[in-house]
Design a protein around this motif. Structure first.
Motif, PDB file in Angstrom:
ATOM      1  N   SER A 147       4.757 -51.853  -0.911  1.00  0.00           N
ATOM      2  CA  SER A 147       4.883 -50.593  -1.637  1.00  0.00           C
ATOM      3  C   SER A 147       4.738 -49.403  -0.694  1.00  0.00           C
ATOM      4  O   SER A 147       5.515 -48.442  -0.755  1.00  0.00           O
ATOM      5  N   SER A 148       3.757 -49.478   0.191  1.00  0.00           N
ATOM      6  CA  SER A 148       3.552 -48.400   1.157  1.00  0.00           C
ATOM      7  C   SER A 148       4.747 -48.262   2.083  1.00  0.00           C
ATOM      8  O   SER A 148       5.204 -47.155   2.389  1.00  0.00           O
TER       9      SER A 148
ATOM     10  N   VAL B  65      10.787 -42.027   1.099  1.00  0.00           N
ATOM     11  CA  VAL B  65      10.322 -40.646   0.907  1.00  0.00           C
ATOM     12  C   VAL B  65       9.866 -40.022   2.221  1.00  0.00           C
ATOM     13  O   VAL B  65      10.400 -38.999   2.650  1.00  0.00           O
ATOM     14  N   ARG B  66       8.895 -40.642   2.843  1.00  0.00           N
ATOM     15  CA  ARG B  66       8.297 -40.031   4.035  1.00  0.00           C
ATOM     16  C   ARG B  66       9.307 -39.831   5.162  1.00  0.00           C
ATOM     17  O   ARG B  66       9.262 -38.822   5.876  1.00  0.00           O
TER      18      ARG B  66
ATOM     19  N   MET C 184       4.112 -35.220   0.215  1.00  0.00           N
ATOM     20  CA  MET C 184       4.411 -36.448  -0.520  1.00  0.00           C
ATOM     21  C   MET C 184       3.773 -36.469  -1.903  1.00  0.00           C
ATOM     22  O   MET C 184       4.285 -37.127  -2.815  1.00  0.00           O
ATOM     23  N   ARG C 185       2.663 -35.766  -2.071  1.00  0.00           N
ATOM     24  CA  ARG C 185       2.033 -35.710  -3.397  1.00  0.00           C
ATOM     25  C   ARG C 185       2.985 -35.158  -4.438  1.00  0.00           C
ATOM     26  O   ARG C 185       2.888 -35.477  -5.623  1.00  0.00           O
ATOM     27  N   GLN C 186       3.911 -34.311  -3.995  1.00  0.00           N
ATOM     28  CA  GLN C 186       4.905 -33.774  -4.915  1.00  0.00           C
ATOM     29  C   GLN C 186       6.196 -34.592  -4.903  1.00  0.00           C
ATOM     30  O   GLN C 186       6.841 -34.745  -5.933  1.00  0.00           O
TER      31      GLN C 186
ATOM     32  N   TRP D 276      10.665 -38.806  -6.636  1.00  0.00           N
ATOM     33  CA  TRP D 276      11.439 -39.990  -6.233  1.00  0.00           C
ATOM     34  C   TRP D 276      11.354 -41.087  -7.293  1.00  0.00           C
ATOM     35  O   TRP D 276      12.365 -41.685  -7.663  1.00  0.00           O
ATOM     36  N   MET D 277      10.127 -41.321  -7.807  1.00  0.00           N
ATOM     37  CA  MET D 277       9.956 -42.353  -8.819  1.00  0.00           C
ATOM     38  C   MET D 277      10.709 -41.999 -10.089  1.00  0.00           C
ATOM     39  O   MET D 277      11.331 -42.857 -10.721  1.00  0.00           O
TER      40      MET D 277
END
Length: 622
Positions: free
Chosen positions: A131-132, A139-140, A404-406, A411-412
Motif C-alpha cells: 500500500s505504501s 501520488v508521491r 500528500m495529506r491533501q 487520488w483515492m
C-alpha cells in the motif's frame, strides 16, 4: 498496552469467497463474510475507544466502503507491477524489532504469546508495504518540492533553532467529484456544514469520522499526526487558532471540504546536534530465496564473490553499469545508488562496512537480511547538523508528506469515480444468522469464529483467532442426482457432454470429472480432510493466499460458519488446457446453508501429477 499494539495498525487484505457477495469491484468479488469480519473489527475499535458502538448498519456501510477502497488499491498495484519480496517483509519485521528494542527473532515469540498467527502477520506486513509503495508510485512520485520552497522552510523553521509549537490533528473530509457541477459542490459544502454543526453540538468527532469521512484513513479516526505551522498554507492555517478539543470551520480544498480537530499540542525543542559523517554509496544486491537449499545458497555466494572480485579497482561508472545489469534491489535502475546517509540509517552489517571504507573502494561480500551485497563507497563528508544541506532531505520529506495529506484523498476519490462497483445485499446471510460477529462484540460475549485480521487500535490488538475449529463431518443427502445437477454444456470442441458421459467417451477425462464430483460431495458433507486431499498442497489454489496452509486454515474457519450445506452444480464446461496434463472446469454453483442461499460461477483448474489429478486453482467469477 500490548507490545504488538505498538507495532502495526492494519487489517488483512484478502478473503476467500465462501458466502454471499457484498460487492463486485471491477470484476473482483468482496464477500459478505469479509465485510462482516471488518464490522467486527470496527466494533472492537469503538469499544476500545470507550465510546458507544454504532448500530450494525452504520458499521457495515463503513466496512464495505473500506473494503472497496482496499480492493481498488490492490488492483492498482497489480497494474503497476508492484510486488513485495519475502526479503522485504523479513527486513520490515527486523525493523519492528529494532524500534521496539527486541532481540532478533523475539518478535515471533511476542506474536505467538499474543495468539497472533505469524504467517497472517507477515501477510499483513506485506500488504502495508504494498500500500505504501502504491501511494509513493501513484501520488508521491508526481509531487515536486522546489529548492526555493525548501530553503524558505529552512529559513523560517530551522536556521535559528528554537522551540516550535506543534498540534496533533484529525480531519473530517467530504470529497467533491472531479467533474462536479456547481449544484453538486454546493450540496457537498452543505453536507460539510452539517457535520460542523454536529461537532459544535458535541457529537463524537472520532465516531462520525470513522463511519462517514471520505478520507482513506477514516477508520483511524482521520488522524493526521503532528504538524507545525510552517507546514500548512492558506485556509488550513486556521487550525493553529483553534484550542485543543476545538474544530475549525469548513475549509475548502481542490479535493473537497475539510473540518480539522485539534487533539493535542506540544512545544518541540530543537535537537542539540554535533557534526556527523555521511556516506554516499552504491551496491549490487543479490537475493537468496527462502526456499534455496544449502547447495543453491553456496552457488549464489560464489557468484557474488566473483562479482566482488571483478569490481575491485573499477570506476564508479563501471560499477553503476554492472549494478543496473545485476542488482536485484530497488536501486538497480539508478545504478545501485543509495544516495547520502548517516550512521545508523542502514542495517548494522551494511553500516559497519560502509563507514570503515575509503572513497573509491569496493567491498567484499556483505550479508544482511536483504541478501548479499557488494558495496561501492563513492564519497564521504562531514555535515554541520544545523546547515541547510543537513536538513534538506528531511525538509523535502516533510513538505511532500504535508502535500500528500491533501493529494491522497483526491487520488483515492479518483479511483472510486472511475471504478465499476456493484453493491449487493447481505441481508439474507444476516437474517439467517442474526447472532453474528458484530452482536457478539456488542454484547461482550465470547468470540465465535474470530477473524484472521490483525488489528491494533488505541492500545490493543485483534488476534488471529481460532484457525482450527473442530469441523464434524456430516453426510447430507443431495436431493438432486449427479446427472441432473451437472447439466450438459457445449465444450470447446462443440461436443455436448456431462461429466458422466465424458467418463464413458474419453478415459482421459474420467479422473478430472470424478475429482469434480468428489469435490462437490466433500464440500457438501463438510468432510474437510477429504476436501483438502483433492488439492495440490505445494501452493495455495487462490493467489490471494501465500501458502496452502494459510488458505486451508481460512477455509476451515469459514466453513465452520455454515450448517446444513447443500451444493449443486450445473451448466458445466470442460476445457482441456494441455493434453492429458491440465483441465479447466467452469460451472454454475448453487450454495445453500443455514446462513445464505446464493448462486455464482466457479472456475476450477486441475493438473495431472504423475497420474494423480489434483486441483491447482479455483476462483469465483462474476
Amino acid at each position: 498496552m500490548g507490545l504488538v499494539a505498538l507495532l502495526l495498525h492494519t487489517q488483512t487484505a484478502y478473503a476467500e469467497r465462501l458466502d454471499a457477495i457484498a460487492a463486485v469491484v471491477n470484476g473482483e468479488v468482496i464477500t459478505c463474510y469479509e465485510v462482516e469480519t471488518a464490522v467486527d473489527g470496527l466494533a472492537k475499535q469503538f469499544k476500545q475507544g470507550g465510546g458507544s458502538i454504532p448500530n450494525r448498519d452504520e458499521l457495515f456501510k463503513r466496512a464495505l466502503e473500506s473494503r472497496i477502497q482496499r480492493a481498488l488499491q490492490y488492483q492498482e498495484a497489480q497494474k503497476l507491477g508492484l510486488k513485495v519480496s519475502p526479503q522485504e517483509v523479513k527486513a520490515a519485521m527486523a525493523d519492528v524489532e529494532k524500534r521496539n528494542n527486541l532481540q532478533e527473532g523475539q518478535l515471533l515469540e511476542v506474536l505467538k504469546a499474543q495468539g497472533i498467527d505469524v504467517e497472517t502477520y507477515k501477510e499483513t506486513v506485506k500488504d502495508r508495504i504494498l500500500s505504501s509503495r502504491l501511494i509513493n508510485s501513484a501520488v508521491r512520485a508526481n509531487l515536486h518540492v522546489s529548492e526555493e520552497a525548501m530553503r524558505e522552510y529552512y529559513r523560517k523553521n530551522l536556521k535559528d533553532p528554537k522551540p516550535v509549537r506543534e498540534i496533533h490533528t484529525a480531519q473530517m473530509f467530504v470529497a467533491i467529484p472531479a467533474d462536479a457541477d456547481a449544484e453538486t459542490v454546493e450540496r457537498k459544502r452543505q453536507e460539510a456544514e452539517d457535520y460542523y454543526q454536529r461537532f459544535l453540538a458535541g457529537e463524537d468527532f472520532t465516531s462520525i469520522v470513522t463511519l462517514e469521512s471520505d478520507a482513506p484513513n477514516a477508520s483511524e479516526g482521520g488522524d493526521m499526526g503532528w504538524v507545525s505551522e510552517g507546514l500548512v498554507k492558506g485556509a488550513f492555517k486556521k487550525m493553529f487558532d483553534v484550542p485543543v478539543g476545538g474544530v475549525t470551520p469548513v475549509i475548502r480544498s481542490a479535493g473537497g471540504f475539510h473540518i480539522v480537530k485539534v487533539l493535542d499540542e506540544r512545544m518541540r525543542k530543537p535537537d542539540d546536534l554535533l557534526p556527523y559523517e555521511e556516506a554516499h554509496a552504491r551496491h549490487i544486491l543479490i537475493q537468496i530465496p527462502d526456499s534455496a537449499d544449502v547447495d543453491t545458497q553456496l552457488k549464489i555466494r560464489q557468484r557474488v564473490e566473483k562479482i566482488a572480485e571483478e569490481m575491485q579497482g573499477t570506476s564508479d561508472e563501471a560499477f553503476a553499469v554492472r549494478a543496473k545489469e545485476l542488482s536485484q534491489g530497488p536501486s538497480a535502475s539508478r545504478g545501485g545508488d543509495l544516495g547520502w546517509f548517516k550512521r545508523g540509517q542502514m542495517v548494522p552489517a551494511f553500516d559497519k562496512v560502509v563507514f570503515a571504507m575509503q572513497p573509491g573502494e569496493t567491498s567484499g561480500v556483505v550479508e544482511t537480511q536483504f541478501g548479499l551485497h557488494v558495496i561501492r563507497l563513492v564519497e564521504k563528508r562531514k555535515v554541520n547538523p544545523n546547515s541547510f544541506e543537513a536538513h534538506k532531505a528531511q525538509i523535502e520529506q516533510t513538505l511532500v508528506e504535508s502535500e500528500m495529506r491533501q493529494q491522497v484523498p483526491r487520488w483515492m476519490n479518483g479511483l472510486l469515480e472511475n471504478a465499476k462497483v456493484e453493491k449487493r445485499s447481505c441481508d439474507a446471510m444476516t437474517k439467517a444468522n442474526p447472532t453474528d460477529l458484530y452482536t457478539s462484540v456488542a454484547d461482550n460475549s465470547q468470540e465465535q469464529g474470530a477473524s484472521s485480521d490483525v488489528y491494533a487500535q488505541q492500545g490493543s490488538m485483534k488476534s488471529q483467532g481460532d484457525q482450527s475449529q473442530s469441523i464434524q463431518s456430516q453426510s447430507i443427502q443431495s436431493p438432486d442426482a449427479q446427472p441432473q445437477a451437472m447439466q450438459p454444456k457445449s465444450t470447446a470442441s462443440g461436443m455436448t457432454q456431462t461429466p458422466t458421459e465424458m467418463t464413458a467417451n474419453n478415459e482421459d477425462a474420467a479422473a478430472p470429472a470424478s475429482l469434480l464430483s468428489a469435490w462437490k460431495e466433500a464440500w457438501q458433507a463438510k468432510d474437510l480432510p477429504a476436501y483438502f486431499a483433492l488439492y495440490d498442497h505445494t501452493h495455495s489454489p487462490d493467489k490471494r493466499f501465500s501458502s496452502f496452509k494459510k488458505w486451508q486454515a481460512y477455509k476451515t474457519r469459514v466453513t465452520g460458519q455454515h450448517q446444513n450445506i447443500h451444493v449443486s452444480i450445473s451448466d458445466v464446461l470442460q476445457e482441456e488446457l494441455e493434453a492429458g496434463k491440465r483441465v479447466q472446469f467452469s460451472f454454475d454453483q448453487h450454495f445453500k446453508s443455514n446462513r445464505l442461499d446464493d448462486f455464482d460461477r466457479k472456475v476450477i483448474v486441475m493438473e495431472n501429477r504423475d497420474g494423480d489429478w489434483k486441483i491447482i486453482s479455483e476462483r469465483t467469477v462474476k
